[in-house]
Design a protein around this motif. Structure first.
Motif, PDB file in Angstrom:
ATOM      1  N   GLY A  75     -43.670 -17.135   4.213  1.00 24.10           N
ATOM      2  CA  GLY A  75     -44.615 -16.288   3.494  1.00 24.10           C
ATOM      3  C   GLY A  75     -44.250 -16.050   2.049  1.00 24.10           C
ATOM      4  O   GLY A  75     -45.117 -15.813   1.217  1.00 24.10           O
ATOM      5  N   GLU A  76     -42.966 -16.058   1.749  1.00 22.81           N
ATOM      6  CA  GLU A  76     -42.520 -15.800   0.382  1.00 22.81           C
ATOM      7  C   GLU A  76     -41.066 -16.221   0.304  1.00 22.81           C
ATOM      8  O   GLU A  76     -40.422 -16.443   1.336  1.00 22.81           O
ATOM      9  N   PRO A  77     -40.547 -16.327  -0.915  1.00 20.48           N
ATOM     10  CA  PRO A  77     -39.130 -16.678  -1.023  1.00 20.48           C
ATOM     11  C   PRO A  77     -38.275 -15.607  -0.347  1.00 20.48           C
ATOM     12  O   PRO A  77     -38.574 -14.420  -0.454  1.00 20.48           O
TER      13      PRO A  77
ATOM     14  N   ASP B 251     -36.206 -21.777   6.784  1.00 19.36           N
ATOM     15  CA  ASP B 251     -36.998 -21.135   5.735  1.00 19.36           C
ATOM     16  C   ASP B 251     -38.133 -22.100   5.417  1.00 19.36           C
ATOM     17  O   ASP B 251     -37.959 -23.062   4.693  1.00 19.36           O
ATOM     18  N   THR B 252     -39.292 -21.820   6.015  1.00 22.58           N
ATOM     19  CA  THR B 252     -40.400 -22.789   5.983  1.00 22.58           C
ATOM     20  C   THR B 252     -41.337 -22.502   4.822  1.00 22.58           C
ATOM     21  O   THR B 252     -42.010 -21.481   4.799  1.00 22.58           O
ATOM     22  N   PHE B 253     -41.402 -23.409   3.882  1.00 20.03           N
ATOM     23  CA  PHE B 253     -42.367 -23.273   2.794  1.00 20.03           C
ATOM     24  C   PHE B 253     -43.650 -24.009   3.169  1.00 20.03           C
ATOM     25  O   PHE B 253     -43.612 -25.197   3.544  1.00 20.03           O
ATOM     26  N   TRP B 254     -44.756 -23.324   3.060  1.00 19.00           N
ATOM     27  CA  TRP B 254     -46.064 -23.954   3.243  1.00 19.00           C
ATOM     28  C   TRP B 254     -47.140 -22.995   2.801  1.00 19.00           C
ATOM     29  O   TRP B 254     -46.830 -21.918   2.298  1.00 19.00           O
ATOM     30  N   GLN B 255     -48.398 -23.380   2.969  1.00 20.45           N
ATOM     31  CA  GLN B 255     -49.526 -22.599   2.448  1.00 20.45           C
ATOM     32  C   GLN B 255     -50.736 -22.729   3.366  1.00 20.45           C
ATOM     33  O   GLN B 255     -50.807 -23.674   4.160  1.00 20.45           O
ATOM     34  N   THR B 256     -51.697 -21.845   3.184  1.00 23.27           N
ATOM     35  CA  THR B 256     -52.958 -21.961   3.916  1.00 23.27           C
ATOM     36  C   THR B 256     -53.485 -23.390   3.779  1.00 23.27           C
ATOM     37  O   THR B 256     -53.958 -23.992   4.751  1.00 23.27           O
TER      38      THR B 256
ATOM     39  N   ASP C 168     -47.263 -23.369  -6.933  1.00 17.31           N
ATOM     40  CA  ASP C 168     -45.959 -22.716  -7.012  1.00 17.31           C
ATOM     41  C   ASP C 168     -45.064 -23.447  -8.000  1.00 17.31           C
ATOM     42  O   ASP C 168     -45.183 -24.664  -8.169  1.00 17.31           O
TER      43      ASP C 168
ATOM     44  N   ARG D 215     -45.373 -18.192  -7.594  1.00 17.19           N
ATOM     45  CA  ARG D 215     -46.651 -18.754  -8.018  1.00 17.19           C
ATOM     46  C   ARG D 215     -46.686 -18.951  -9.530  1.00 17.19           C
ATOM     47  O   ARG D 215     -46.144 -18.141 -10.279  1.00 17.19           O
TER      48      ARG D 215
ATOM     49  N   ASN E  84     -47.952 -12.319  -4.529  1.00 14.11           N
ATOM     50  CA  ASN E  84     -47.537 -12.343  -3.135  1.00 14.11           C
ATOM     51  C   ASN E  84     -46.952 -10.972  -2.814  1.00 14.11           C
ATOM     52  O   ASN E  84     -45.840 -10.655  -3.176  1.00 14.11           O
TER      53      ASN E  84
ATOM     54  N   ARG F 122     -51.252 -13.070   0.192  1.00 12.44           N
ATOM     55  CA  ARG F 122     -51.728 -13.600  -1.077  1.00 12.44           C
ATOM     56  C   ARG F 122     -52.847 -12.754  -1.630  1.00 12.44           C
ATOM     57  O   ARG F 122     -53.819 -12.497  -0.949  1.00 12.44           O
TER      58      ARG F 122
HETATM   59  C1  6R9 Z   1     -47.775 -19.869   5.054  1.00  2.77           C
HETATM   60  C2  6R9 Z   1     -48.262 -18.958   3.995  1.00  2.77           C
HETATM   61  C3  6R9 Z   1     -48.720 -19.409   0.465  1.00  2.77           C
HETATM   62  C4  6R9 Z   1     -47.778 -18.995  -0.630  1.00  2.77           C
HETATM   63  C5  6R9 Z   1     -47.068 -20.159  -1.244  1.00  2.77           C
HETATM   64  C6  6R9 Z   1     -45.796 -19.512  -1.752  1.00  2.77           C
HETATM   65  C7  6R9 Z   1     -45.486 -18.483  -0.691  1.00  2.77           C
HETATM   66  C8  6R9 Z   1     -44.856 -19.230   1.650  1.00  2.77           C
HETATM   67  C9  6R9 Z   1     -42.723 -19.567   1.430  1.00  2.77           C
HETATM   68  C10 6R9 Z   1     -43.242 -19.188   0.182  1.00  2.77           C
HETATM   69  C11 6R9 Z   1     -41.150 -19.392  -0.764  1.00  2.77           C
HETATM   70  C12 6R9 Z   1     -41.311 -19.847   1.516  1.00  2.77           C
HETATM   71  N1  6R9 Z   1     -44.564 -18.970   0.356  1.00  2.77           N
HETATM   72  N2  6R9 Z   1     -43.749 -19.586   2.311  1.00  2.77           N
HETATM   73  N3  6R9 Z   1     -42.454 -19.098  -0.914  1.00  2.77           N
HETATM   74  N4  6R9 Z   1     -40.577 -19.745   0.393  1.00  2.77           N
HETATM   75  N5  6R9 Z   1     -40.718 -20.186   2.675  1.00  2.77           N
HETATM   76  O1  6R9 Z   1     -47.587 -18.016   3.644  1.00  2.77           O
HETATM   77  O2  6R9 Z   1     -49.476 -19.262   3.445  1.00  2.77           O
HETATM   78  O3  6R9 Z   1     -50.602 -17.088   2.794  1.00  2.77           O
HETATM   79  O4  6R9 Z   1     -51.391 -19.322   1.935  1.00  2.77           O
HETATM   80  O5  6R9 Z   1     -49.265 -18.288   1.118  1.00  2.77           O
HETATM   81  O6  6R9 Z   1     -46.747 -18.159  -0.108  1.00  2.77           O
HETATM   82  O7  6R9 Z   1     -46.041 -18.865  -2.964  1.00  2.77           O
HETATM   83  O8  6R9 Z   1     -47.848 -20.767  -2.242  1.00  2.77           O
HETATM   84  P1  6R9 Z   1     -50.268 -18.451   2.338  1.00  2.77           P
END
Ligand code: 6R9
Length: 664
Positions: A401-403, A425-430, A515, A531, A537, A542
């Motif tokens: 969800g965030e760093p 620590d999973t980075f991803w997005q909608t 990002d 971002r 965030n 978001r």
């Molecule tokens: C899955 C989700 C996406 C934005 C993304 C980024 C931040 C999500 C993160 C992260 C650092 C991580 N973000 N995971 N930043 N480390 N592991 O959260 O989707 O609600 O679309 O947000 O959240 O900035 O661009 P969503």
């Protein structure tokens, strides 16, 4: 652009590395870095062959696909296009006749602690019965259905039932306002709403159905023909004759058999609204096959799911994490998962740890904002510290969800995982549909605060503003160079905006994540620096600054102008700060406080409580360039309480900075 410099510094000083134990590596599906590298090499060599192999191995097809990728109309990529399948069939029917059939699919714990369980077979019956109910209410393949529900088994059932009949769902988080709901109903052109009378959160009964009624009454929602309401609590709610029906009435007399409607691979499984850099939320459209493939695969790769696992993702189904890792991924992978209705701090801030012990959770996936607030609670009160519960069942932890700051990472690692459990620590997005940059527990050495390396098949890179790769150690813009099956397909009803937002011409056709990121000099590990657009965030949610600004200026009797920026916050990651020019003289003292409260409540009504600014400052005007552009970088500095050392030569009215710096 927010300044990434402090984060870059911390990347450079972070030198703790945690290697996976030999036992973890030996037991893992992707076992060791060599296995990870082999998958990456396979994907690199022939991406289409790689994805075709996985799609054949991991999805149950009604009609096999013959073409893997159609890139003839970039960036509108199509995957497995002539194949046919059904998402609900892939999550439920496919397990029938296997040992998963009688396995528990969902363990549901309500806000008050009551526990309900359903097996895969029972879930299939519930989904089929509700799918029949939707059909009986006139919902057809291709229709859109709004789901505005609490975390419940029925919430998942409603999503799966839509998928079963080929209706596209759009889940709206239960914290959004009537206005936000109305906008989404209109944009999606939805024919039905599935909701509950109330939701229980933290011992409080909060209305949902009344908000649906209010939203529809705002007008322009004539497309809605039916509203189905789950009676979650005994309290009665208003029902509109002819339009409204309770969940119990809707399923009464409906059979528990409903053949899945097989749809094309690209059929829109769902549209999920998220904030972008302009005022209006974007309806992110996902496909059926590509999305589901990644939902299942990342369950197997990132979480290294095993048959005996008890998986718990704490995200609400109103967010993408609740789509991929509650409603679809765990079921497609045949997992047993915990679904929780309540909040982490009720009846006490040890609730999560207590639930891990009670249900013997083995994989726990939550957000940094929750971890930070539970750290604070545990530091203030020994009784809610995780040490009070037996957490031996855990084998893997996740963050999303965030760093996650290295300090919170270390606390999570020590106090929850007992230095035994890897943290992914999973980075991803909608827009990415599932994980894109993440460690694999049985392969990747972990560095606190880093999401490490891209998954196989994900061609992530950091580039400059002209799309050129930057060297490790230098910060830049995060992009994904090649298409992948679970990527966003379009913005619902606005293909032009899709192209403009995600594939700007100067970036050579790469997918722009929005990002900033930097790779470490030694390992090439990614760290997300936040971002680079006007998206904040806040507690992992978001929020578009423009969206909040639009809400503020919509209060036309009071507000002349507003600018919204983010300020770093220890607990919520970022906090919303609004600078407001009123139509009347600048208020001070108690009057300023009263007006600020009124505006905060207004934003709560326009968007939802999560969008309420933490801090509202009033000024005679806003800092602007001579050409009239609001200088947000200066406002960011003011919001942080920093002295202005930046270049202000283009600023029309320098005196305003001092006024805004005072906290009214
Ligand atoms: C899955 C989700 C996406 C934005 C993304 C980024 C931040 C999500 C993160 C992260 C650092 C991580 N973000 N995971 N930043 N480390 N592991 O959260 O989707 O609600 O679309 O947000 O959240 O900035 O661009 P969503």
């Amino acid at each position: 652009m927010s300044s990434p410099s402090s984060s870059i510094e911390s990347v450079l000083v972070e030198n703790r590395v945690f290697e996976p134990s030999a036992a973890t590596v030996a037991a893992a599906r992707v076992s060791g870095m060599k296995a990870y590298e082999a998958l990456c090499a396979e994907a690199d060599k022939d991406p289409e062959a790689f994805w075709a192999r996985l799609a054949k191995e991991h999805l149950a097809w009604h009609k096999p696909f013959t073409q893997t990728l159609d890139a003839s109309d970039k960036p509108f990529y199509k995957w497995f296009q002539d194949g046919e399948l059904n998402a609900s069939h892939n999550c439920l029917d496919r397990h029938m006749g296997t040992p998963v059939e009688n396995k528990t699919a969902i363990v549901f714990e309500a806000d008050d602690g009551a526990v309900t369980r359903v097996t895969y077979k029972e879930l299939l019956a519930k989904v089929s019965q509700f799918a029949n109910a939707l059909k009986a209410r006139g919902v057809k393949t291709g229709d859109r259905v709004i789901i505005y529900m609490p975390m419940t088994i029925e919430g998942v059932v409603a999503m799966q039932a839509c998928a079963r009949i080929g209706a596209t769902h759009s889940v709206v988080f239960g914290g959004f306002s009537a206005k936000a709901l109305q906008e989404r109903i209109q944009d999606a052109g939805a024919v039905a709403v599935v909701t509950a009378n109330y939701q229980m959160r933290g011992g409080k009964e909060l209305p949902l159905k009344a908000i649906v009624d209010e939203g529809i009454a705002m007008g322009g929602c004539e497309s809605i023909k039916t509203v189905i309401t789950l009676q979650r609590t005994p309290t009665a709610c208003h029902m509109v004759a002819g339009r409204d029906i309770t969940w119990a009435e809707a399923i009464a007399g409906q059979g528990t058999d409903c053949p899945p409607v097989f749809v094309g691979a690209e059929h829109p499984l769902f549209v999920l609204y998220t904030s972008g850099s302009t005022g209006k939320p974007k309806g992110v459209q996902h496909s059926t096959a590509g999305f589901l493939l990644w939902a299942r695969l990342t369950m197997l790769w990132t979480f290294d799911l095993r048959p005996e696992d008890l998986f718990w993702c704490t995200a609400d189904i109103g967010w993408i994490t609740g789509h991929t890792y509650v409603a679809y991924g765990p079921l497609a992978a045949g997992a047993t998962q915990l679904v929780f209705e309540g909040v982490p701090t009720y009846p006490h801030a040890g609730r999560f740890w207590q639930m891990i012990e009670k249900h013997k959770v083995s994989i726990f996936y939550t957000a940094p904002t929750a971890i930070r607030s539970l750290i604070k609670a545990a530091e203030g009160d020994e009784k809610v510290h995780p040490k009070n519960w037996n957490l031996d069942s855990l084998r893997l932890l996740g963050s999303v969800g965030e760093p996650i700051n290295p300090e919170a990472w270390m606390w999570y690692f020590r106090n929850v995982g007992h230095e035994r459990c890897p943290i992914v620590d999973t980075f991803w997005q909608t827009e990415t549909g599932g994980h894109v940059i993440t460690p694999l527990p049985g392969a990747t050495p972990l560095v606190p605060g880093s999401c490490t390396l891209p998954l196989p098949g994900i061609d992530a890179a950091i580039v400059d503003e002209a799309g050129h790769d930057v060297p490790n150690g230098a910060g830049g813009i995060l992009v994904i160079k090649k298409p992948w099956p679970s990527m966003i397909r379009t913005i619902w009803g606005d293909p032009e905006r899709f192209k403009k937002s995600y594939f700007p011409p100067e970036l050579k056709g790469y997918y722009l994540a929005g990002d900033g990121a930097v790779r470490s000099a030694d390992r090439g590990y990614f760290r997300i620096t936040g971002r680079i657009d006007d998206v904040l965030n806040v507690s992992g949610h978001r929020m578009g600054t423009m969206e909040i600004e639009s809400a503020l200026v919509a209060k036309t009797d009071m507000v002349a102008e507003a600018a919204v920026v983010g300020r770093p916050d220890d607990l919520t990651g970022e906090a919303i700060v609004a600078f407001v020019v009123l139509k009347r003289a600048r208020p001070t003292g108690d009057e300023a406080k009263a007006i600020a409260k009124e505006l905060r409540d207004w934003v709560g009504k326009e968007i939802g409580p999560i969008a309420k600014p933490k801090d509202i400052r009033f000024g005679d005007n806003l800092p602007k360039t001579r050409s009239g552009k609001i200088m947000r970088r200066l406002l960011r500095a003011v919001a942080k309480g920093e002295a202005i050392t930046q270049d202000i030569s283009t600023l029309e009215n320098p005196a305003i900075l001092e006024q805004l710096a005072q906290n009214n």
